[in-house]
Design a protein around this motif. Structure first.
Motif, PDB file in Angstrom:
ATOM      1  N   TYR A   6      -3.747  -9.331   2.021  1.00 15.04           N
ATOM      2  CA  TYR A   6      -3.062  -8.090   1.673  1.00 15.04           C
ATOM      3  C   TYR A   6      -3.644  -6.881   2.396  1.00 15.04           C
ATOM      4  CZ  TYR A   6      -0.526 -10.248  -2.233  1.00 15.04           C
ATOM      5  OH  TYR A   6       0.308 -11.017  -3.003  1.00 15.04           O
ATOM      6  N   ASP A  17       2.743  -1.629   2.904  1.00 15.57           N
ATOM      7  CA  ASP A  17       2.978  -1.826   1.470  1.00 15.57           C
ATOM      8  C   ASP A  17       3.106  -0.496   0.753  1.00 15.57           C
ATOM      9  OD1 ASP A  17       2.900  -4.546   1.844  1.00 15.57           O
ATOM     10  OD2 ASP A  17       0.830  -4.771   1.169  1.00 15.57           O
ATOM     11  N   THR A  46       0.424  -4.085  -4.222  1.00 16.02           N
ATOM     12  CA  THR A  46      -0.554  -5.151  -4.062  1.00 16.02           C
ATOM     13  C   THR A  46      -1.891  -4.667  -4.613  1.00 16.02           C
ATOM     14  OG1 THR A  46      -1.158  -4.373  -1.862  1.00 16.02           O
ATOM     15  CG2 THR A  46       0.584  -6.050  -1.990  1.00 16.02           C
ATOM     16  N   THR A 105     -10.949  -3.984  -3.469  1.00 10.42           N
ATOM     17  CA  THR A 105     -10.421  -5.239  -2.945  1.00 10.42           C
ATOM     18  C   THR A 105     -11.518  -6.059  -2.283  1.00 10.42           C
ATOM     19  OG1 THR A 105      -8.268  -4.222  -2.606  1.00 10.42           O
ATOM     20  CG2 THR A 105      -8.694  -6.257  -1.403  1.00 10.42           C
TER      21      THR A 105
END
Length: 87
Positions: free
Chosen positions: A28, A35, A42, A52
């Motif tokens: 991602y 995105d 995400t 992340t």
């Protein structure tokens, strides 16, 4: 309750799921800007790059630990854990 081979299988499944989760979350990161533009929520878009990366590291560590536990639990290969640590 469970024999060693059943435990090894369970830990192997957890290792695969953790490894796959790590793969997906890291994937991602390459599309964060797209995105955001399209409104696709995400993990990196919602929580940011640093969160992340930390989450990905936790999943990678979990995959490694579950792999080690799976190798350690196999009755027919007592050196599995040693081989895992050396690798």
């Amino acid at each position: 309750m469970f024999n060693a081979n059943s435990q090894a299988f369970f830990f192997a499944v957890l290792a695969v799921l953790s490894g796959y989760g790590n793969f997906v979350v890291m994937g991602y990161l390459k599309d964060v800007s797209a995105d955001r533009e399209t409104g696709y929520k995400t993990f990196p878009v919602a929580f940011g790059w640093t969160a992340t990366a930390v989450y990905s590291d936790v999943l990678a560590l979990a995959a490694a630990v579950f792999t080690g536990l799976a190798l350690f639990r196999v009755e027919t290969n007592p050196l599995g854990f040693v081989i895992f640590v050396v690798a």
